[in-house]
Write a protein that holds these residues in place. Structure first.
Motif, mmCIF file in Angstrom:
data_model
loop_
_atom_site.group_PDB
_atom_site.id
_atom_site.type_symbol
_atom_site.label_atom_id
_atom_site.label_comp_id
_atom_site.label_asym_id
_atom_site.label_seq_id
_atom_site.Cartn_x
_atom_site.Cartn_y
_atom_site.Cartn_z
ATOM 1 N N VAL A 2 1.636 6.630 -3.108
ATOM 2 C CA VAL A 2 0.265 6.429 -2.243
ATOM 3 C C VAL A 2 0.351 4.748 -1.946
ATOM 4 C CG1 VAL A 2 -2.231 6.417 -2.740
ATOM 5 C CG2 VAL A 2 -0.908 8.690 -2.961
ATOM 6 N N GLN A 3 0.517 4.281 -2.962
ATOM 7 C CA GLN A 3 -0.409 2.188 -2.940
ATOM 8 C C GLN A 3 1.359 2.294 -1.911
ATOM 9 O OE1 GLN A 3 -0.352 0.430 -6.284
ATOM 10 N NE2 GLN A 3 -1.310 -1.418 -5.204
ATOM 11 N N LYS A 4 2.486 2.548 -2.167
ATOM 12 C CA LYS A 4 3.333 1.642 -1.307
ATOM 13 C C LYS A 4 3.072 2.204 0.494
ATOM 14 C CE LYS A 4 6.695 0.787 -4.659
ATOM 15 N NZ LYS A 4 7.954 1.540 -5.023
ATOM 16 N N ASN A 5 3.150 3.366 0.203
ATOM 17 C CA ASN A 5 2.483 4.137 2.139
ATOM 18 C C ASN A 5 1.440 3.433 2.415
ATOM 19 O OD1 ASN A 5 3.354 6.883 2.812
ATOM 20 N ND2 ASN A 5 3.667 7.346 0.987
ATOM 21 N N VAL A 6 1.032 3.169 1.536
ATOM 22 C CA VAL A 6 -0.383 1.951 2.314
ATOM 23 C C VAL A 6 -0.325 0.261 2.592
ATOM 24 C CG1 VAL A 6 -3.434 1.253 2.329
ATOM 25 C CG2 VAL A 6 -2.849 3.509 0.841
ATOM 26 N N ALA A 7 0.445 0.186 1.406
ATOM 27 C CA ALA A 7 0.943 -1.092 1.720
ATOM 28 C C ALA A 7 1.714 -1.408 3.269
ATOM 29 C CB ALA A 7 1.986 -1.777 0.452
ATOM 30 N N PHE A 8 3.079 -0.102 3.061
ATOM 31 C CA PHE A 8 3.521 -0.063 4.567
ATOM 32 C C PHE A 8 3.360 -0.465 5.762
ATOM 33 C CE2 PHE A 8 6.281 2.215 7.320
ATOM 34 C CZ PHE A 8 7.321 1.462 7.528
ATOM 35 N N SER A 9 2.037 -0.300 5.849
ATOM 36 C CA SER A 9 0.871 -0.813 6.995
ATOM 37 C C SER A 9 0.571 -1.985 7.275
ATOM 38 C CB SER A 9 -0.411 -0.197 7.945
ATOM 39 O OG SER A 9 -0.920 -0.007 6.169
ATOM 40 N N VAL A 10 0.631 -2.959 5.822
ATOM 41 C CA VAL A 10 0.113 -4.445 5.966
ATOM 42 C C VAL A 10 1.289 -5.579 6.085
ATOM 43 C CG1 VAL A 10 -0.487 -6.045 4.019
ATOM 44 C CG2 VAL A 10 -1.289 -3.627 3.586
ATOM 45 N N ASP A 11 0.764 -6.503 7.054
ATOM 46 C CA ASP A 11 1.261 -6.755 7.836
ATOM 47 C C ASP A 11 2.108 -8.038 6.661
ATOM 48 O OD1 ASP A 11 2.286 -9.302 10.032
ATOM 49 O OD2 ASP A 11 0.746 -9.337 10.559
ATOM 50 N N ARG A 12 3.394 -8.002 6.995
ATOM 51 C CA ARG A 12 5.013 -8.304 5.900
ATOM 52 C C ARG A 12 4.296 -10.373 5.998
ATOM 53 N NH1 ARG A 12 6.154 -3.781 6.401
ATOM 54 N NH2 ARG A 12 6.866 -2.596 4.938
ATOM 55 N N ARG A 13 4.181 -10.162 7.922
ATOM 56 C CA ARG A 13 3.783 -11.804 8.299
ATOM 57 C C ARG A 13 3.367 -12.799 7.534
ATOM 58 N NH1 ARG A 13 4.279 -10.898 14.479
ATOM 59 N NH2 ARG A 13 2.331 -9.554 13.607
ATOM 60 N N SER A 14 2.667 -11.779 7.392
ATOM 61 C CA SER A 14 1.357 -13.069 6.353
ATOM 62 C C SER A 14 1.174 -12.735 5.211
ATOM 63 C CB SER A 14 -0.343 -12.054 7.466
ATOM 64 O OG SER A 14 -0.098 -12.510 8.572
ATOM 65 N N HIS A 15 1.799 -11.525 4.993
ATOM 66 C CA HIS A 15 1.573 -11.185 3.245
ATOM 67 C C HIS A 15 2.337 -10.807 2.410
ATOM 68 C CE1 HIS A 15 -2.450 -10.511 3.785
ATOM 69 N NE2 HIS A 15 -2.365 -9.891 5.000
ATOM 70 N N THR A 16 2.948 -11.608 0.702
ATOM 71 C CA THR A 16 3.780 -11.405 0.354
ATOM 72 C C THR A 16 3.932 -9.673 -0.250
ATOM 73 O OG1 THR A 16 2.857 -12.056 -1.748
ATOM 74 C CG2 THR A 16 3.808 -13.601 -0.632
ATOM 75 N N ASP A 17 4.857 -9.166 -0.794
ATOM 76 C CA ASP A 17 5.287 -8.091 -1.497
ATOM 77 C C ASP A 17 3.957 -7.675 -2.395
ATOM 78 O OD1 ASP A 17 6.529 -7.051 0.384
ATOM 79 O OD2 ASP A 17 8.585 -7.425 -1.253
ATOM 80 N N MET A 18 3.113 -8.972 -3.194
ATOM 81 C CA MET A 18 2.341 -8.488 -4.153
ATOM 82 C C MET A 18 0.835 -8.049 -3.516
ATOM 83 S SD MET A 18 1.386 -10.844 -7.419
ATOM 84 C CE MET A 18 3.412 -10.633 -7.863
ATOM 85 N N GLU A 19 0.782 -9.184 -2.257
ATOM 86 C CA GLU A 19 -0.512 -9.200 -1.763
ATOM 87 C C GLU A 19 -0.564 -8.166 -1.323
ATOM 88 O OE1 GLU A 19 -0.716 -13.593 -0.752
ATOM 89 O OE2 GLU A 19 -0.132 -12.446 0.487
ATOM 90 N N ARG A 20 0.164 -7.548 -0.572
ATOM 91 C CA ARG A 20 0.181 -6.879 -0.050
ATOM 92 C C ARG A 20 -0.308 -5.011 -0.481
ATOM 93 N NH1 ARG A 20 5.693 -5.291 1.298
ATOM 94 N NH2 ARG A 20 5.277 -3.360 2.724
ATOM 95 N N MET A 21 0.324 -5.510 -1.802
ATOM 96 C CA MET A 21 0.185 -4.230 -3.368
ATOM 97 C C MET A 21 -1.132 -4.207 -3.601
ATOM 98 S SD MET A 21 2.792 -2.036 -3.414
ATOM 99 C CE MET A 21 2.965 -0.827 -3.921
#
Length: 257
Positions: free
Chosen positions: A97-116
Motif C-alpha cells: 500500500v505504501q509503495k502504491n501511494v509513493a509511486f505517484s509522488v514526484d521523483r524529481r523533487s523528492h528522494t525515495d525516503m521522502e516519497r515513502m
C-alpha cells in the motif's frame, strides 16, 4: 472576484456514427465555472454527459466546439494538476500500500525516503497508516478506494476529479467515505469536482450541486446544500428536478458533417 479555477465556455461534445453523417450530441453549448476550493457535485440522468465533461476537464478528451480552461489556460492534455480518482482502484497488485501511494509522488523533487514518508502521511490522513505493508489483495473495497484517494492526494493536485468513486461500495461504507472525503477537502482545501448519481451523497458532501439534462440540454438546476437547513426538502426538490429534466425536447441525434 478572482478568476475561476475551471472555466467552461459554450462547450459542445458529440460522437459521430460510423458513416459520419449523423452524430449523438452529449453536451450542447454548456457554460459554467468552478471556483477556488469549491466542492462541486455534478448529478443527472445516465447519459447526460457527466463523465464526458469530467474527461474533458482532465484533458482525456477535447470538445468539438467551445473551450475549457484551467486557470486561464486552454486544456489540451492531461496534467498532474488535475488528477482523477476513478471507479476502479487501479492499484499495482505487486506493490504494498505504501509503495502504491509513493509511486505517484514526484521523483524529481523528492528522494525515495521522502516519497515513502509522504505516502505514510497521506495514508494516515485516510485512516490506513497501519496498513502500509499490506498488498491491495488484502484490503476491502473501501480500503482500496482510500488508498486510491491517498495516491491522488500525494500528487498534490490543484483539482481533484472524482468519477463516482464510491458507487461500487455498500451503503454504510459509502456514507463513511463520503464523510471522510469532505473532511479531507476541509483540511487540504482542494477544488473537487465529484460525479455521482446519488442525491443524498451530493447533499452530504457538496458545496454546490449542478444537474445536467439527459438530452444535452445543459444545466437545469443548481443548489448550495450549506444554504439549506431542511435537507429532506432539498432532496425532494432535486429529485423532482431530476424527473422533469430527463427530456427537454431537443434531439440528441443530428446531421453531422
Amino acid at each position: 472576484m478572482s478568476e475561476p479555477v475551471i472555466s467552461i465556455r459554450n462547450v459542445w461534445k458529440a460522437y459521430p456514427d460510423k458513416s459520419n453523417k449523423t452524430a449523438t450530441i452529449i453536451l450542447r453549448d454548456l457554460s459554467m465555472d468552478v471556483e477556488e476550493n469549491e466542492f462541486l457535485c455534478i448529478v443527472g440522468p445516465s447519459g447526460c454527459g457527466k463523465t464526458t465533461l469530467l474527461n474533458m476537464i482532465a484533458g482525456f478528451e477535447t470538445p468539438q466546439r467551445g473551450v475549457i480552461e484551467y486557470r486561464g489556460e486552454v486544456i489540451y492534455a492531461p496534467s498532474s494538476k488535475r488528477s482523477v480518482v476513478f471507479q476502479e482502484y487501479s492499484l499495482l497488485p505487486w506493490m504494498n500500500v505504501q509503495k502504491n501511494v509513493a509511486f505517484s509522488v514526484d521523483r524529481r523533487s523528492h528522494t525515495d525516503m521522502e516519497r515513502m514518508a509522504i505516502a505514510k502521511d497521506y495514508l494516515d490522513l485516510v485512516g490506513l497508516g497501519g496498513y502500509c505493508d499490506k498488498r491491495p489483495a488484502d484490503l476491502s473495497g473501501g480500503m482500496k478506494q482510500r488508498v486510491a484517494i491517498a495516491r491522488t492526494l500525494a500528487m498534490e493536485p490543484d483539482v481533484m476529479l472524482m468519477d463516482e468513486p464510491f458507487s461500487s461500495l455498500d451503503e454504510q461504507t459509502r456514507r463513511h467515505l463520503d464523510g471522510e472525503i469532505r473532511d479531507i477537502w476541509a483540511k487540504k482545501k482542494r477544488t473537487v469536482i465529484f460525479i455521482t448519481h446519488n442525491i443524498d451523497e451530493a447533499i452530504q458532501i457538496g458545496t454546490r450541486i449542478v444537474m445536467l439534462a439527459s438530452d444535452a440540454g445543459g444545466i437545469v438546476g443548481e443548489w448550495k446544500p450549506d444554504e439549506h437547513t431542511d435537507h429532506v426538502a432539498l432532496k425532494k426538490e432535486i429529485f423532482d428536478s431530476l424527473q422533469t429534466c430527463k427530456c427537454l425536447g431537443r434531439p440528441n441525434v443530428v446531421e453531422w458533417s
